[in-house]
Structure formats: C-alpha cells, structure tokens
Design a protein around this motif. Structure first.
Motif, PDB file in Angstrom:
ATOM      1  N   ARG A 169       0.828  -1.207   0.000  1.00 43.42           N
ATOM      2  CA  ARG A 169       0.000   0.000   0.000  1.00 43.42           C
ATOM      3  C   ARG A 169       0.868   1.266   0.000  1.00 43.42           C
ATOM      4  O   ARG A 169       0.542   2.246  -0.660  1.00 43.42           O
ATOM      5  CB  ARG A 169      -0.931   0.001   1.221  1.00 43.42           C
ATOM      6  CG  ARG A 169      -2.014  -1.072   1.182  1.00 43.42           C
ATOM      7  CD  ARG A 169      -3.211  -0.679   2.052  1.00 43.42           C
ATOM      8  NE  ARG A 169      -2.804  -0.210   3.365  1.00 43.42           N
ATOM      9  CZ  ARG A 169      -2.503  -0.987   4.406  1.00 43.42           C
ATOM     10  NH1 ARG A 169      -2.540  -2.303   4.254  1.00 43.42           N
ATOM     11  NH2 ARG A 169      -2.182  -0.478   5.573  1.00 43.42           N
ATOM     12  N   ILE A 170       1.942   1.220   0.751  1.00 46.28           N
ATOM     13  CA  ILE A 170       2.859   2.377   0.777  1.00 46.28           C
ATOM     14  C   ILE A 170       3.460   2.612  -0.607  1.00 46.28           C
ATOM     15  O   ILE A 170       3.507   3.746  -1.097  1.00 46.28           O
ATOM     16  CB  ILE A 170       3.977   2.160   1.815  1.00 46.28           C
ATOM     17  CG1 ILE A 170       3.403   2.139   3.232  1.00 46.28           C
ATOM     18  CG2 ILE A 170       5.039   3.260   1.701  1.00 46.28           C
ATOM     19  CD1 ILE A 170       4.414   1.741   4.302  1.00 46.28           C
ATOM     20  N   LEU A 171       3.906   1.543  -1.240  1.00 46.52           N
ATOM     21  CA  LEU A 171       4.514   1.674  -2.561  1.00 46.52           C
ATOM     22  C   LEU A 171       3.513   2.169  -3.598  1.00 46.52           C
ATOM     23  O   LEU A 171       3.846   3.008  -4.443  1.00 46.52           O
ATOM     24  CB  LEU A 171       5.106   0.326  -3.000  1.00 46.52           C
ATOM     25  CG  LEU A 171       6.320  -0.163  -2.211  1.00 46.52           C
ATOM     26  CD1 LEU A 171       6.720  -1.568  -2.664  1.00 46.52           C
ATOM     27  CD2 LEU A 171       7.500   0.788  -2.361  1.00 46.52           C
ATOM     28  N   ASP A 172       2.290   1.674  -3.544  1.00 47.69           N
ATOM     29  CA  ASP A 172       1.255   2.120  -4.480  1.00 47.69           C
ATOM     30  C   ASP A 172       0.952   3.603  -4.276  1.00 47.69           C
ATOM     31  O   ASP A 172       0.809   4.362  -5.248  1.00 47.69           O
ATOM     32  CB  ASP A 172      -0.018   1.301  -4.304  1.00 47.69           C
ATOM     33  CG  ASP A 172       0.109  -0.108  -4.858  1.00 47.69           C
ATOM     34  OD1 ASP A 172       1.045  -0.356  -5.641  1.00 47.69           O
ATOM     35  OD2 ASP A 172      -0.727  -0.965  -4.495  1.00 47.69           O
ATOM     36  N   SER A 173       0.846   4.010  -3.022  1.00 51.62           N
ATOM     37  CA  SER A 173       0.563   5.410  -2.728  1.00 51.62           C
ATOM     38  C   SER A 173       1.744   6.297  -3.117  1.00 51.62           C
ATOM     39  O   SER A 173       1.559   7.385  -3.677  1.00 51.62           O
ATOM     40  CB  SER A 173       0.240   5.585  -1.240  1.00 51.62           C
ATOM     41  OG  SER A 173      -0.063   6.940  -0.950  1.00 51.62           O
ATOM     42  N   ALA A 174       2.955   5.829  -2.835  1.00 50.81           N
ATOM     43  CA  ALA A 174       4.155   6.598  -3.194  1.00 50.81           C
ATOM     44  C   ALA A 174       4.258   6.742  -4.707  1.00 50.81           C
ATOM     45  O   ALA A 174       4.619   7.826  -5.209  1.00 50.81           O
ATOM     46  CB  ALA A 174       5.391   5.908  -2.638  1.00 50.81           C
ATOM     47  N   LEU A 175       3.948   5.689  -5.436  1.00 46.95           N
ATOM     48  CA  LEU A 175       3.964   5.749  -6.895  1.00 46.95           C
ATOM     49  C   LEU A 175       3.024   6.835  -7.400  1.00 46.95           C
ATOM     50  O   LEU A 175       3.393   7.647  -8.259  1.00 46.95           O
ATOM     51  CB  LEU A 175       3.565   4.391  -7.471  1.00 46.95           C
ATOM     52  CG  LEU A 175       3.269   4.334  -8.976  1.00 46.95           C
ATOM     53  CD1 LEU A 175       4.509   4.689  -9.776  1.00 46.95           C
ATOM     54  CD2 LEU A 175       2.752   2.944  -9.367  1.00 46.95           C
ATOM     55  N   ALA A 176       1.819   6.866  -6.859  1.00 47.82           N
ATOM     56  CA  ALA A 176       0.841   7.869  -7.280  1.00 47.82           C
ATOM     57  C   ALA A 176       1.314   9.283  -6.937  1.00 47.82           C
ATOM     58  O   ALA A 176       1.195  10.203  -7.755  1.00 47.82           O
ATOM     59  CB  ALA A 176      -0.508   7.590  -6.613  1.00 47.82           C
ATOM     60  N   CYS A 177       1.872   9.456  -5.747  1.00 50.83           N
ATOM     61  CA  CYS A 177       2.316  10.785  -5.317  1.00 50.83           C
ATOM     62  C   CYS A 177       3.530  11.263  -6.100  1.00 50.83           C
ATOM     63  O   CYS A 177       3.576  12.408  -6.562  1.00 50.83           O
ATOM     64  CB  CYS A 177       2.637  10.770  -3.822  1.00 50.83           C
ATOM     65  SG  CYS A 177       1.187  10.600  -2.760  1.00 50.83           S
ATOM     66  N   PHE A 178       4.531  10.404  -6.259  1.00 44.68           N
ATOM     67  CA  PHE A 178       5.730  10.786  -7.001  1.00 44.68           C
ATOM     68  C   PHE A 178       5.396  11.120  -8.450  1.00 44.68           C
ATOM     69  O   PHE A 178       5.955  12.049  -9.029  1.00 44.68           O
ATOM     70  CB  PHE A 178       6.765   9.664  -6.959  1.00 44.68           C
ATOM     71  CG  PHE A 178       7.493   9.519  -5.651  1.00 44.68           C
ATOM     72  CD1 PHE A 178       7.999  10.633  -4.992  1.00 44.68           C
ATOM     73  CD2 PHE A 178       7.681   8.272  -5.077  1.00 44.68           C
ATOM     74  CE1 PHE A 178       8.671  10.506  -3.781  1.00 44.68           C
ATOM     75  CE2 PHE A 178       8.363   8.134  -3.875  1.00 44.68           C
ATOM     76  CZ  PHE A 178       8.855   9.260  -3.223  1.00 44.68           C
ATOM     77  N   THR A 179       4.481  10.356  -9.037  1.00 41.41           N
ATOM     78  CA  THR A 179       4.122  10.582 -10.430  1.00 41.41           C
ATOM     79  C   THR A 179       3.309  11.858 -10.600  1.00 41.41           C
ATOM     80  O   THR A 179       3.526  12.627 -11.537  1.00 41.41           O
ATOM     81  CB  THR A 179       3.320   9.382 -10.985  1.00 41.41           C
ATOM     82  OG1 THR A 179       4.071   8.182 -10.796  1.00 41.41           O
ATOM     83  CG2 THR A 179       3.046   9.558 -12.466  1.00 41.41           C
ATOM     84  N   SER A 180       2.387  12.101  -9.677  1.00 43.36           N
ATOM     85  CA  SER A 180       1.492  13.254  -9.797  1.00 43.36           C
ATOM     86  C   SER A 180       2.141  14.551  -9.355  1.00 43.36           C
ATOM     87  O   SER A 180       1.933  15.609  -9.979  1.00 43.36           O
ATOM     88  CB  SER A 180       0.220  13.020  -8.976  1.00 43.36           C
ATOM     89  OG  SER A 180      -0.465  11.872  -9.417  1.00 43.36           O
ATOM     90  N   HIS A 181       2.936  14.502  -8.275  1.00 41.91           N
ATOM     91  CA  HIS A 181       3.465  15.735  -7.672  1.00 41.91           C
ATOM     92  C   HIS A 181       4.957  15.940  -7.876  1.00 41.91           C
ATOM     93  O   HIS A 181       5.458  17.043  -7.660  1.00 41.91           O
ATOM     94  CB  HIS A 181       3.176  15.735  -6.170  1.00 41.91           C
ATOM     95  CG  HIS A 181       1.753  15.466  -5.819  1.00 41.91           C
ATOM     96  ND1 HIS A 181       0.695  16.175  -6.366  1.00 41.91           N
ATOM     97  CD2 HIS A 181       1.183  14.546  -4.989  1.00 41.91           C
ATOM     98  CE1 HIS A 181      -0.442  15.720  -5.882  1.00 41.91           C
ATOM     99  NE2 HIS A 181      -0.178  14.724  -5.059  1.00 41.91           N
TER     100      HIS A 181
END
Length: 212
Positions: free
Chosen positions: A28-40
C-alpha cells in the motif's frame, strides 16, 4: 488496593491496520508513493500525502522506509520487478532486431495501458535524478540490470550487422527508450491521443530508416 497502571493502551491507528501483514502494508505504501511521485514529483511529495493513500500515519512509514530517497528507490525496484520479465521475454523471443523492437514496443504500450502511473513514473526518473543530487548519487552506484538489458538488443544488432556499427549503443538506447517514454508522457497529458497508434507510426519510421 491495586495501583492503576500509568501506561496507556497503544494507539491502534498507528502502524499497519490490525490483521494486515507487513507485505500488504508495504504494498500500500509503494502504491501510494507511486501515485504521489508521479502526480506531484519527487520534491513536492511528502510522507503525509503518501500516508493518506496508504491508510497509515506518516510516522508509521518510517517503520519500513527510513527516508524519502529510500522509498523512491523502492518504488523503482518494485516497478522493475514487474517490467523486467516482460522486457526479457520480448528480447529472448527472437534473435532479430526488428522482431525484438516490435515485441518491446508491445510490452511498453501494454504496460502503459495497464498502469499509466508506472509508465509516467519511469519516464520521469532521468529528470528527477538530474534535479536531485541525492537520487543522482544513489543511481550512480547501483547496478542497472534494466539498462544492460536495453543495451543488449543493440549490441547484438551491431554484431549481427543489422544496424550501422558506427552508431553508439548508448545513443541507440536513448533514441528508442527516450522516444517511447516521451510519447507515453505526451499521451498522459493530451486527451484524444493514442500511444498504441503513435507507436505503430514510430515503428514504421524505424523500419524504413533504421533497420537493415
């Protein structure tokens, strides 16, 4: 008379949810980090944002990753674990450059269609490593199996006489994978575009002007 304990019960919201496994929490951390790093982007991403997406507290992330660079690299490795076998299969399915290129393009387009976030994240890595010395330093000391796999198709093609031997392998890798990454990024930002059709056009141009 028994004395009342001064210790309070631990906050059950901290750390991973009750009943979940360590691997589930990390995922879950990796999935959330992926979304955040990609978006922001790397600089603007905060642990508190990642924590919201992972449904844990910011402090709990440090139980698994001791820094933002460590988490960024973990996301990279997580994606590579998914795509490396795809790329390897695409390359090993043939000994001819033309078929290898077509198979790689199909693998990259399929990845983009299945997970645009992964595709977007991967295409941003070169820029992020140039912007942030910490990431640049980390990547400079890592063995890059993906880069070696990418180079292999052009090294083999030069040995087999399929392309101009005067062309440097590094430049061939940049031309091919840089073009695919650029098209993927463009497709994410411009509605109505198709990476699959753009890739077909790109392949037609390569076969006319690059491949012997």
């Amino acid at each position: 008379m028994k004395r009342k304990s001064s210790h309070t019960a631990p906050d059950k919201t901290i750390g991973r949810p009750v009943g979940s496994k360590r691997e589930d929490t990390i995922a879950r951390i990796l999935d959330s980090a992926l979304a955040c790093f990609t978006s922001h982007g790397y600089a603007s991403t905060k642990f508190k944002d990642i924590a919201v997406g992972a449904n844990i507290t910011s402090a709990a992330i440090y139980q698994y990753f001791d820094s933002k660079p460590a988490l960024y690299i973990a996301v990279v490795d997580h994606i590579y674990q998914d795509i490396y076998p795809r790329f390897q299969q695409a390359i090993e399915s043939s000994t001819r450059l033309k078929e290898r290129i077509r198979n790689l393009v199909e693998a990259m387009v399929s990845l983009h269609e299945q997970s645009p976030l992964k595709s977007g994240f991967l295409s941003s890595i070169p820029l992020e490593t140039q912007r942030h010395e910490t990431l640049k330093e980390i990547f400079s000391h890592r063995e890059n199996e993906m880069r070696a796999l990418q180079a292999r198709i052009f090294e083999d093609a030069i040995k087999n006489g399929e392309i101009n031997p005067e062309w440097k392998v590094d430049n061939l890798v940049m031309m091919f994978f840089g073009s695919m990454s650029g098209m993927a990024n463009y497709q994410l930002s411009v509605e109505g575009t198709s990476l699959r059709q753009a890739a077909d056009i790109y392949l037609s141009m390569m076969e006319l002007h690059l491949l012997r």
